[in-house]
Scaffold this motif. Structure first.
Motif, PDB file in Angstrom:
ATOM      1  N   GLU A  64       0.821  -1.222   0.000  1.00 52.25           N
ATOM      2  CA  GLU A  64       0.000   0.000   0.000  1.00 52.25           C
ATOM      3  C   GLU A  64       0.853   1.271   0.000  1.00 52.25           C
ATOM      4  OE1 GLU A  64      -1.578   1.252   4.258  1.00 52.25           O
ATOM      5  OE2 GLU A  64      -1.793  -0.905   3.951  1.00 52.25           O
ATOM      6  N   TYR A  65       2.133   1.180   0.370  1.00 51.07           N
ATOM      7  CA  TYR A  65       3.005   2.357   0.363  1.00 51.07           C
ATOM      8  C   TYR A  65       3.730   2.542  -0.967  1.00 51.07           C
ATOM      9  CZ  TYR A  65       2.270   2.428   5.384  1.00 51.07           C
ATOM     10  OH  TYR A  65       1.700   2.472   6.625  1.00 51.07           O
ATOM     11  N   ASN A  66       3.618   1.593  -1.879  1.00 50.81           N
ATOM     12  CA  ASN A  66       4.352   1.660  -3.137  1.00 50.81           C
ATOM     13  C   ASN A  66       4.033   2.952  -3.888  1.00 50.81           C
ATOM     14  OD1 ASN A  66       6.144   0.676  -5.076  1.00 50.81           O
ATOM     15  ND2 ASN A  66       4.480  -0.186  -6.287  1.00 50.81           N
ATOM     16  N   GLY A  67       5.077   3.716  -4.229  1.00 52.77           N
ATOM     17  CA  GLY A  67       4.919   4.959  -4.967  1.00 52.77           C
ATOM     18  C   GLY A  67       4.536   6.151  -4.121  1.00 52.77           C
ATOM     19  N   LYS A  68       4.412   5.979  -2.804  1.00 57.57           N
ATOM     20  CA  LYS A  68       4.019   7.072  -1.911  1.00 57.57           C
ATOM     21  C   LYS A  68       5.260   7.812  -1.399  1.00 57.57           C
ATOM     22  CE  LYS A  68      -0.284   5.661  -1.649  1.00 57.57           C
ATOM     23  NZ  LYS A  68      -1.527   5.963  -1.673  1.00 57.57           N
ATOM     24  N   ARG A  69       5.056   9.056  -1.071  1.00 61.22           N
ATOM     25  CA  ARG A  69       6.118   9.857  -0.465  1.00 61.22           C
ATOM     26  C   ARG A  69       6.029   9.645   1.041  1.00 61.22           C
ATOM     27  NH1 ARG A  69       7.202  15.339   0.828  1.00 61.22           N
ATOM     28  NH2 ARG A  69       9.361  15.810   0.350  1.00 61.22           N
ATOM     29  N   VAL A  70       7.120   9.158   1.640  1.00 52.95           N
ATOM     30  CA  VAL A  70       7.119   8.787   3.052  1.00 52.95           C
ATOM     31  C   VAL A  70       8.285   9.426   3.794  1.00 52.95           C
ATOM     32  CG1 VAL A  70       5.994   6.560   2.595  1.00 52.95           C
ATOM     33  CG2 VAL A  70       8.485   6.684   2.702  1.00 52.95           C
ATOM     34  N   LYS A  71       8.183   9.393   5.116  1.00 50.41           N
ATOM     35  CA  LYS A  71       9.275   9.815   5.994  1.00 50.41           C
ATOM     36  C   LYS A  71       9.439   8.730   7.043  1.00 50.41           C
ATOM     37  CE  LYS A  71      10.736  13.541   9.068  1.00 50.41           C
ATOM     38  NZ  LYS A  71      10.387  14.856   9.622  1.00 50.41           N
ATOM     39  N   ILE A  72      10.680   8.247   7.198  1.00 41.90           N
ATOM     40  CA  ILE A  72      10.950   7.182   8.167  1.00 41.90           C
ATOM     41  C   ILE A  72      12.311   7.434   8.815  1.00 41.90           C
ATOM     42  CG2 ILE A  72      11.905   5.664   6.378  1.00 41.90           C
ATOM     43  CD1 ILE A  72      10.745   3.285   8.009  1.00 41.90           C
ATOM     44  N   GLY A  73      12.411   7.105  10.076  1.00 39.88           N
ATOM     45  CA  GLY A  73      13.665   7.260  10.801  1.00 39.88           C
ATOM     46  C   GLY A  73      14.383   5.936  10.931  1.00 39.88           C
ATOM     47  N   GLY A  74      15.688   5.992  11.016  1.00 38.06           N
ATOM     48  CA  GLY A  74      16.464   4.771  11.183  1.00 38.06           C
ATOM     49  C   GLY A  74      17.950   5.079  11.256  1.00 38.06           C
ATOM     50  N   TYR A  75      18.748   4.054  11.009  1.00 39.61           N
ATOM     51  CA  TYR A  75      20.199   4.152  11.098  1.00 39.61           C
ATOM     52  C   TYR A  75      20.819   3.783   9.762  1.00 39.61           C
ATOM     53  CZ  TYR A  75      19.211   4.537  16.000  1.00 39.61           C
ATOM     54  OH  TYR A  75      18.710   4.972  17.201  1.00 39.61           O
ATOM     55  N   VAL A  76      21.940   4.417   9.454  1.00 39.87           N
ATOM     56  CA  VAL A  76      22.600   4.287   8.158  1.00 39.87           C
ATOM     57  C   VAL A  76      23.658   3.191   8.191  1.00 39.87           C
ATOM     58  CG1 VAL A  76      24.086   5.492   6.502  1.00 39.87           C
ATOM     59  CG2 VAL A  76      22.192   6.704   7.608  1.00 39.87           C
ATOM     60  N   VAL A  77      23.613   2.323   7.172  1.00 39.59           N
ATOM     61  CA  VAL A  77      24.695   1.387   6.903  1.00 39.59           C
ATOM     62  C   VAL A  77      25.190   1.757   5.504  1.00 39.59           C
ATOM     63  CG1 VAL A  77      25.376  -1.018   6.611  1.00 39.59           C
ATOM     64  CG2 VAL A  77      23.613  -0.421   8.288  1.00 39.59           C
ATOM     65  N   PRO A  78      26.301   2.525   5.400  1.00 35.91           N
ATOM     66  CA  PRO A  78      26.745   3.052   4.101  1.00 35.91           C
ATOM     67  C   PRO A  78      27.133   1.951   3.111  1.00 35.91           C
ATOM     68  CG  PRO A  78      27.961   4.058   5.929  1.00 35.91           C
ATOM     69  CD  PRO A  78      27.172   2.915   6.485  1.00 35.91           C
ATOM     70  N   LEU A  79      26.771   2.174   1.852  1.00 35.73           N
ATOM     71  CA  LEU A  79      27.160   1.272   0.772  1.00 35.73           C
ATOM     72  C   LEU A  79      28.057   1.990  -0.238  1.00 35.73           C
ATOM     73  CD1 LEU A  79      23.746  -0.496   0.052  1.00 35.73           C
ATOM     74  CD2 LEU A  79      25.692  -1.422   1.310  1.00 35.73           C
ATOM     75  N   ASP A  80      27.691   3.225  -0.618  1.00 32.02           N
ATOM     76  CA  ASP A  80      28.451   3.996  -1.599  1.00 32.02           C
ATOM     77  C   ASP A  80      28.708   5.375  -1.015  1.00 32.02           C
ATOM     78  OD1 ASP A  80      29.655   4.950  -3.919  1.00 32.02           O
ATOM     79  OD2 ASP A  80      27.750   5.489  -4.849  1.00 32.02           O
ATOM     80  N   PHE A  81      29.967   5.699  -0.806  1.00 34.86           N
ATOM     81  CA  PHE A  81      30.287   6.988  -0.213  1.00 34.86           C
ATOM     82  C   PHE A  81      31.644   7.476  -0.696  1.00 34.86           C
ATOM     83  CE2 PHE A  81      31.518   3.573   2.606  1.00 34.86           C
ATOM     84  CZ  PHE A  81      32.822   3.886   2.958  1.00 34.86           C
ATOM     85  N   GLU A  82      31.812   8.786  -0.615  1.00 31.83           N
ATOM     86  CA  GLU A  82      33.090   9.432  -0.897  1.00 31.83           C
ATOM     87  C   GLU A  82      33.438  10.248   0.331  1.00 31.83           C
ATOM     88  OE1 GLU A  82      32.867  11.722  -4.474  1.00 31.83           O
ATOM     89  OE2 GLU A  82      31.931  10.083  -5.578  1.00 31.83           O
ATOM     90  N   ALA A  83      34.503   9.905   0.999  1.00 36.19           N
ATOM     91  CA  ALA A  83      34.917  10.535   2.254  1.00 36.19           C
ATOM     92  C   ALA A  83      33.759  10.428   3.256  1.00 36.19           C
ATOM     93  CB  ALA A  83      35.369  11.960   2.035  1.00 36.19           C
ATOM     94  N   THR A  84      33.081  11.529   3.567  1.00 35.34           N
ATOM     95  CA  THR A  84      31.974  11.473   4.514  1.00 35.34           C
ATOM     96  C   THR A  84      30.626  11.709   3.847  1.00 35.34           C
ATOM     97  OG1 THR A  84      32.242  13.802   5.056  1.00 35.34           O
ATOM     98  CG2 THR A  84      33.404  12.200   6.459  1.00 35.34           C
ATOM     99  N   SER A  85      30.585  11.778   2.523  1.00 28.00           N
ATOM    100  CA  SER A  85      29.333  11.970   1.787  1.00 28.00           C
ATOM    101  C   SER A  85      28.794  10.615   1.336  1.00 28.00           C
ATOM    102  CB  SER A  85      29.560  12.873   0.573  1.00 28.00           C
ATOM    103  OG  SER A  85      28.364  13.022  -0.157  1.00 28.00           O
ATOM    104  N   VAL A  86      27.575  10.300   1.772  1.00 28.00           N
ATOM    105  CA  VAL A  86      26.964   9.002   1.466  1.00 28.00           C
ATOM    106  C   VAL A  86      25.873   9.190   0.420  1.00 28.00           C
ATOM    107  CG1 VAL A  86      25.693   7.048   2.428  1.00 28.00           C
ATOM    108  CG2 VAL A  86      27.421   8.204   3.800  1.00 28.00           C
ATOM    109  N   LYS A  87      25.895   8.355  -0.638  1.00 29.90           N
ATOM    110  CA  LYS A  87      24.876   8.437  -1.687  1.00 29.90           C
ATOM    111  C   LYS A  87      23.960   7.216  -1.707  1.00 29.90           C
ATOM    112  CE  LYS A  87      27.108  11.592  -4.802  1.00 29.90           C
ATOM    113  NZ  LYS A  87      27.305  11.930  -6.176  1.00 29.90           N
TER     114      LYS A  87
END
Length: 188
Positions: free
Chosen positions: A93-116
């Motif tokens: 039911e959330y597919n395609g909806k604009r949402v806001k959710i909180g959580g913790y980051v596990v970086p996958l792609d980053f340059e120095a301290t910038s995470v994409k």
């Protein structure tokens, strides 16, 4: 003069009535991790086992289970979990909806301290120090602009469009994907 003010007031109410729904539609839906879990389905009863037993579930073809792995070796092998041959169970039911959710980051792609690109998880250390949570409790996030990460265990708010398409990373399988508009550091 009163008629002029009255007509201006009517015009403002009309404009507000036209544009208010558009602004309300842009507001993200606040969701929690519990809302990303579909209702429980009854699963086949599995034989209880201890965590360190190294035993594996019986194969789907009805054959005998594979032999237990040697002590200490079972943590390094990706084992087939019950239901792993099916896509992760998600809330569509959330597919395609604009949402806001909180959580913790596990970086996958980053340059120095910038995470994409990163995995958003519900608790600190998920996917790093412990086995990953189920796929419906992991969100793969792509942030075109990237964001500056403060600390590895800092909580964030992610706002963007959620999709119920799985993402398979080398670290964990995610049941959801968000194209992030913003990633903000969260104050706890």
């Amino acid at each position: 003069m009163r008629k002029a003010y009255a007509s201006i007031a009517v015009a403002l109410f009309a404009v507000q009535g036209i544009f208010a729904p558009a602004f309300a539609a842009d507001a993200p839906i606040d969701i929690t991790w519990a809302k990303l879990m579909p209702p429980a389905q009854q699963m086949n009863a599995l034989k209880p086992k201890t965590f360190f037993s190294g035993s594996q579930p019986a194969p789907d073809d009805g054959g005998p289970p594979p032999p237990a792995l040697p002590e200490g070796g079972f943590m390094s092998v990706k084992r087939k979990q019950p239901g792993s041959n099916q896509p992760p169970r998600v809330v569509t039911e959330y597919n395609g909806k604009r949402v806001k959710i909180g959580g913790y980051v596990v970086p996958l792609d980053f340059e120095a301290t910038s995470v994409k690109e990163f995995l958003l998880v519900p608790f600190v250390g998920a996917c790093i120090h412990v086995p990953p949570p189920p796929a419906n409790q992991i969100v793969y996030v792509k942030s075109e602009k990237g964001f500056e990460i403060g600390g590895q265990f800092d909580p964030v708010w992610v706002t963007g469009t959620i999709k119920t398409e799985p993402a398979f990373t080398g670290l964990a399988d995610a049941g959801y994907t968000i194209d992030a508009d913003t990633v903000e550091h969260r104050k706890e």
